[in-house]
Design a protein around this motif. Structure first.
Motif, PDB file in Angstrom:
ATOM      1  N   LEU A  46       0.858  -1.187   0.000  1.00 53.08           N
ATOM      2  CA  LEU A  46       0.000   0.000   0.000  1.00 53.08           C
ATOM      3  C   LEU A  46       0.892   1.234   0.000  1.00 53.08           C
ATOM      4  N   THR A  47       0.547   2.221  -0.822  1.00 57.58           N
ATOM      5  CA  THR A  47       1.296   3.480  -0.880  1.00 57.58           C
ATOM      6  C   THR A  47       0.323   4.641  -0.794  1.00 57.58           C
ATOM      7  N   VAL A  48       0.544   5.515   0.180  1.00 61.39           N
ATOM      8  CA  VAL A  48      -0.319   6.680   0.396  1.00 61.39           C
ATOM      9  C   VAL A  48       0.361   7.922  -0.174  1.00 61.39           C
ATOM     10  N   THR A  49      -0.405   8.741  -0.879  1.00 57.69           N
ATOM     11  CA  THR A  49       0.063  10.082  -1.250  1.00 57.69           C
ATOM     12  C   THR A  49      -0.211  10.989  -0.062  1.00 57.69           C
ATOM     13  N   PRO A  50       0.824  11.386   0.687  1.00 59.42           N
ATOM     14  CA  PRO A  50       0.563  12.074   1.962  1.00 59.42           C
ATOM     15  C   PRO A  50      -0.133  13.412   1.761  1.00 59.42           C
ATOM     16  N   PRO A  51      -1.016  13.792   2.681  1.00 58.86           N
ATOM     17  CA  PRO A  51      -1.648  15.114   2.594  1.00 58.86           C
ATOM     18  C   PRO A  51      -0.587  16.215   2.601  1.00 58.86           C
ATOM     19  N   ALA A  52      -0.817  17.255   1.820  1.00 61.62           N
ATOM     20  CA  ALA A  52       0.144  18.357   1.730  1.00 61.62           C
ATOM     21  C   ALA A  52       0.373  18.989   3.097  1.00 61.62           C
ATOM     22  N   GLY A  53       1.625  19.292   3.394  1.00 63.81           N
ATOM     23  CA  GLY A  53       1.957  19.953   4.649  1.00 63.81           C
ATOM     24  C   GLY A  53       1.893  19.054   5.850  1.00 63.81           C
ATOM     25  N   THR A  54       2.225  17.760   5.676  1.00 63.46           N
ATOM     26  CA  THR A  54       2.202  16.820   6.796  1.00 63.46           C
ATOM     27  C   THR A  54       3.489  16.006   6.844  1.00 63.46           C
ATOM     28  N   ASP A  55       3.755  15.446   8.006  1.00 66.04           N
ATOM     29  CA  ASP A  55       4.815  14.464   8.199  1.00 66.04           C
ATOM     30  C   ASP A  55       4.184  13.176   8.716  1.00 66.04           C
ATOM     31  N   PRO A  56       4.699  12.010   8.308  1.00 68.16           N
ATOM     32  CA  PRO A  56       4.119  10.744   8.780  1.00 68.16           C
ATOM     33  C   PRO A  56       4.444  10.487  10.240  1.00 68.16           C
ATOM     34  N   THR A  57       3.474   9.928  10.949  1.00 68.08           N
ATOM     35  CA  THR A  57       3.667   9.536  12.350  1.00 68.08           C
ATOM     36  C   THR A  57       3.444   8.047  12.556  1.00 68.08           C
ATOM     37  N   PHE A  58       2.755   7.400  11.600  1.00 63.44           N
ATOM     38  CA  PHE A  58       2.460   5.973  11.753  1.00 63.44           C
ATOM     39  C   PHE A  58       2.177   5.359  10.399  1.00 63.44           C
ATOM     40  N   ASP A  59       2.732   4.162  10.163  1.00 55.40           N
ATOM     41  CA  ASP A  59       2.174   3.272   9.145  1.00 55.40           C
ATOM     42  C   ASP A  59       2.272   1.842   9.651  1.00 55.40           C
ATOM     43  N   ALA A  60       1.500   0.975   9.042  1.00 52.69           N
ATOM     44  CA  ALA A  60       1.256  -0.344   9.638  1.00 52.69           C
ATOM     45  C   ALA A  60       2.498  -1.210   9.743  1.00 52.69           C
ATOM     46  N   ASP A  61       3.470  -1.041   8.836  1.00 51.10           N
ATOM     47  CA  ASP A  61       4.676  -1.877   8.938  1.00 51.10           C
ATOM     48  C   ASP A  61       5.846  -1.143   9.580  1.00 51.10           C
ATOM     49  N   GLY A  62       5.582   0.091  10.083  1.00 46.34           N
ATOM     50  CA  GLY A  62       6.567   0.789  10.897  1.00 46.34           C
ATOM     51  C   GLY A  62       7.619   1.578  10.165  1.00 46.34           C
ATOM     52  N   GLY A  63       7.551   1.667   8.843  1.00 42.24           N
ATOM     53  CA  GLY A  63       8.616   2.316   8.091  1.00 42.24           C
ATOM     54  C   GLY A  63       8.553   3.820   8.030  1.00 42.24           C
ATOM     55  N   LEU A  64       7.380   4.407   8.326  1.00 42.19           N
ATOM     56  CA  LEU A  64       7.157   5.854   8.218  1.00 42.19           C
ATOM     57  C   LEU A  64       7.595   6.398   6.861  1.00 42.19           C
ATOM     58  N   ASP A  65       7.302   5.616   5.808  1.00 40.37           N
ATOM     59  CA  ASP A  65       7.685   6.001   4.451  1.00 40.37           C
ATOM     60  C   ASP A  65       6.481   6.054   3.516  1.00 40.37           C
TER      61      ASP A  65
END
Length: 231
Positions: A46-65
């Motif tokens: 799964l690949t998310v296009t992150p919302p503009a102006g945000t930094d990742p804090t969580f993803d399910a496999d822990g990579g924060l990518d």
């Protein structure tokens, strides 16, 4: 709250040979949810296009990518593929007592504490309010909303009792201001000015007979300085 309108891409390798056999896309709903159905077992990314102006804090496999890999079993329902993001922008400034009503924050004009300020957020620009935040001005009249993503914002001030507006940032004099916040932007110009509508005063007089009442013929005393302190 969930982020609406976010793109999510699904890639699957059915045979485990490292070759992508199928790709699908989805868009998150108003609550930030997404779902891919009717899937076969296989190795999924799964690949998310992150919302503009945000930094990742969580993803399910822990990579924060912005990606998550998952091996889906035959007939399995995997509903734990979540992605968290925090905003990198901010918005705020000050609600102040515009003593002379000139719509400018002159020296000595105090902030108004304890004023409620609401912030409505439209993350995806569709005209629908996705989230509402609220805060209260501090002793200096200042307020600040932090960790905001890009989006269309409306600031609304609950006007202090007994006042009229003299200034707001978008010029409407309606105790609201609209602002399109860019990715990672710090907008600290959302000020609101108010002038009071009441008055206080009367007479300093020469109490000739000392009876605590201004009797007929007891004159006022000119040239006396009167200081007004406001708490």
């Amino acid at each position: 709250n969930g982020f609406p309108g976010v793109g999510v891409e699904l890639e699957v390798d059915f045979g485990g040979d490292g070759i992508i056999d199928y790709t699908d896309t989805a868009t998150t709903g108003l609550d930030g949810a997404y779902l891919f159905e009717n899937l076969l077992g296989g190795a999924y990314t799964l690949t998310v296009t992150p919302p503009a102006g945000t930094d990742p804090t969580f993803d399910a496999d822990g990579g924060l990518d912005n990606t998550s890999d998952y091996a889906l079993g035959a007939g399995e329902d995997e509903l734990g593929q979540d992605f968290g993001y925090i905003g990198t922008g901010s918005l705020g400034d000050r609600v102040w007592y515009d003593i002379d009503g000139n719509a400018a924050q002159d020296a000595g004009e105090p902030g108004i504490p304890g004023v409620t300020v609401d912030l409505e957020i439209d993350f995806d620009g569709d005209g629908v309010v996705d989230q509402t935040l609220s805060t209260t001005t501090g002793l200096d009249g200042a307020y600040l909303f932090e960790n905001l993503p890009a989006g269309d914002y409306t600031v609304t001030v609950t006007a202090p009792a007994g006042t009229d507006p003299t200034y707001d940032a978008d010029g409407g004099l309606d105790s609201t201001s609209d602002y399109a916040l860019g990715a990672g932007e710090d907008e600290l110009g959302q000020d609101f000015g108010y002038i009071g509508t009441g008055s206080i005063g009367d007479t300093v007089w020469y109490d000739v007979d000392g009876n605590g009442a201004q009797d007929a013929g007891e004159p006022g005393i000119p040239g006396v300085t009167v200081q007004l302190d406001m708490d």
